[in-house]
Design an enzyme around this catalytic site. Structure first.
Site, PDB file in Angstrom:
ATOM      1  N   SER A 195       0.863  -1.185   0.000  1.00 40.25           N
ATOM      2  CA  SER A 195       0.000   0.000   0.000  1.00 40.25           C
ATOM      3  C   SER A 195       0.895   1.230   0.000  1.00 40.25           C
ATOM      4  CB  SER A 195      -0.911   0.008   1.232  1.00 40.25           C
ATOM      5  OG  SER A 195      -0.154   0.201   2.417  1.00 40.25           O
ATOM      6  N   ILE A 200       7.139  -2.182   7.254  1.00 39.28           N
ATOM      7  CA  ILE A 200       6.950  -0.740   7.238  1.00 39.28           C
ATOM      8  C   ILE A 200       7.804  -0.172   6.102  1.00 39.28           C
ATOM      9  CG2 ILE A 200       6.936   1.375   8.579  1.00 39.28           C
ATOM     10  CD1 ILE A 200       5.185  -0.887   9.743  1.00 39.28           C
ATOM     11  N   LYS A 201       7.188   0.660   5.276  1.00 44.10           N
ATOM     12  CA  LYS A 201       7.875   1.198   4.098  1.00 44.10           C
ATOM     13  C   LYS A 201       8.592   2.503   4.439  1.00 44.10           C
ATOM     14  CE  LYS A 201       5.718   0.659   0.038  1.00 44.10           C
ATOM     15  NZ  LYS A 201       4.618   0.681  -0.984  1.00 44.10           N
ATOM     16  N   ILE A 202       9.878   2.525   4.105  1.00 46.53           N
ATOM     17  CA  ILE A 202      10.702   3.723   4.266  1.00 46.53           C
ATOM     18  C   ILE A 202      11.222   4.119   2.887  1.00 46.53           C
ATOM     19  CG2 ILE A 202      12.791   4.714   5.271  1.00 46.53           C
ATOM     20  CD1 ILE A 202      12.570   2.755   7.567  1.00 46.53           C
ATOM     21  N   LEU A 218       2.900  -1.114   5.055  1.00 46.85           N
ATOM     22  CA  LEU A 218       2.327   0.175   5.435  1.00 46.85           C
ATOM     23  C   LEU A 218       3.426   1.225   5.366  1.00 46.85           C
ATOM     24  CD1 LEU A 218       0.079   1.978   6.704  1.00 46.85           C
ATOM     25  CD2 LEU A 218       0.904   1.216   8.950  1.00 46.85           C
TER      26      LEU A 218
END
Length: 361
Positions: free
Chosen positions: A43, A138-140, A107
């Site tokens: 997402s 977790i997207k960075i 996310l």
């Protein structure tokens, strides 16, 4: 067995580049997992903006959350985390079946934080604790400021999806952050067996930016070639990494490979095949995250063969020829990174405005 199922035989996982309540409520997501061997989901702010502003599925939540929360971003993150948790639970059997290699849901941190290392780390920690699912990443963003955040969060044992990756020099820096984070964690006496990471390499946007430049220079033979050539070269860098003594030492201590994930895989140019960025990049230990229309197209007429390690000499020649035209690919990919952040910021602005508007109704 449809073409999507056959990709597993080549070692590639398909993830869905979409999340909405509709695909979960209707059973569509579970059907994709059961019938098409879907292995994960990603997402981003644009995806959530379309889901929230494009349907009435979130209206009740906005009304309820607004009673106790005035900050629109916090209202959004509360809704997004609920969706992420629900999707992660749907993918939990995949996570268990693959021993933690697949079954992930991603996310993304606020795009406003793309150039703020400390704030990114703080929000990643918050999301990781709030979501509370082993099969979440977790997207960075893979910005310069994102690199130390990636390393620190991996050191802390948080699963990380490095996003908005366009250039090969930056990819090498991301590999360094990945291995450095695991080494830091290992040095402190912590297990690295359950720490997962992917590096998301964006494709079609490269061609969308470079192709008009190539046409101006009458280099039509290179049109539609640059993104795939870049991806093939990235995979060669990946192969170097997993064969290095440094990674072998990590692997001996249980480290998982940081797989390359092909993103932005819908063809922007109508002259291209709608499965162009799938068929050309099929290979071992990779992921392709596809929008629904590309999944449907590939199921219908995709051709499956190991293509990622083929024609490497041609890929090298393409990049050499690009340099000869005078186009600096590193400048192009830096501009794409900046534009990518700007696009996500605009989507986030629209998303927050949509929540604000719903609160007024």
């Amino acid at each position: 067995m449809n073409p999507l199922n056959k990709l597993r035989k080549q070692g590639q996982s398909i993830w869905l580049d979409l999340l909405s309540r509709e695909i979960m409520d209707t059973g569509k997501l579970k059907s994709l997992i059961d019938n098409d061997d879907l292995r994960g989901l990603t997402s981003n702010p644009s995806i959530f903006e379309k889901a929230i502003s494009g349907s009435s599925d979130y209206d009740d939540d906005v009304a309820y959350l607004s009673k106790n929360e005035t900050d629109n971003a916090e209202i959004f993150f509360n809704m997004a985390i609920d969706d992420i948790q629900r999707a992660a639970d749907l993918f939990k059997p995949v996570y268990e079946k693959t021993d933690g290699k697949d079954g992930f849901v991603s996310l993304e941190v606020s795009p406003y934080l793309a150039n703020n290392t400390d704030a990114t780390i703080e929000q990643v920690r918050y999301f990781w604790k709030r979501v509370d699912r082993k099969n979440v990443m977790i997207k960075i963003p893979g910005t310069k400021q994102g690199l130390p955040a990636i390393r620190e969060c991996l050191r802390e044992g948080i699963n990380i999806n490095v996003t908005l990756l366009f250039g090969l020099p930056r990819y090498r820096e991301i590999i360094e952050a990945f291995m450095g984070g695991l080494e830091d964690r290992l040095r402190e006496g912590n297990s690295i067996k359950d720490v997962s990471s992917v590096a998301s390499f964006f494709l079609s946007r490269i061609d969308a930016m470079v192709d008009p430049m190539l046409k101006e220079k009458n280099a039509d033979n290179l049109v539609g070639e640059i993104a795939i050539a870049s991806a093939k070269k990235a995979y060669q860098i990946y192969l170097e990494m997993i064969e290095s003594g440094r990674f072998k030492k990590l692997e001996a201590n249980g480290a998982q490979k940081q797989r390359l994930l092909w993103a932005s895989t819908s063809a922007k140019d109508p002259a291209f095949s709608d499965v162009k960025y799938v068929e050309a990049l099929i290979g071992e230990d990779t992921i392709n995250t596809l929008p629904m229309e590309t999944i449907d197209a590939f199921r219908d007429h995709g051709e499956v063969d190991e293509t990622l390690t083929k024609d490497i000499d041609h890929a090298n020649q393409v990049m050499d020829d690009l340099e000869t035209t005078g186009i600096d690919i590193d400048k192009v990919t830096q501009k794409l990174e900046e534009e990518g952040i700007e696009k996500f910021n605009k989507s986030f602005d629209k998303l927050l405005q949509s929540i604000h508007d719903q609160k007024q109704q």
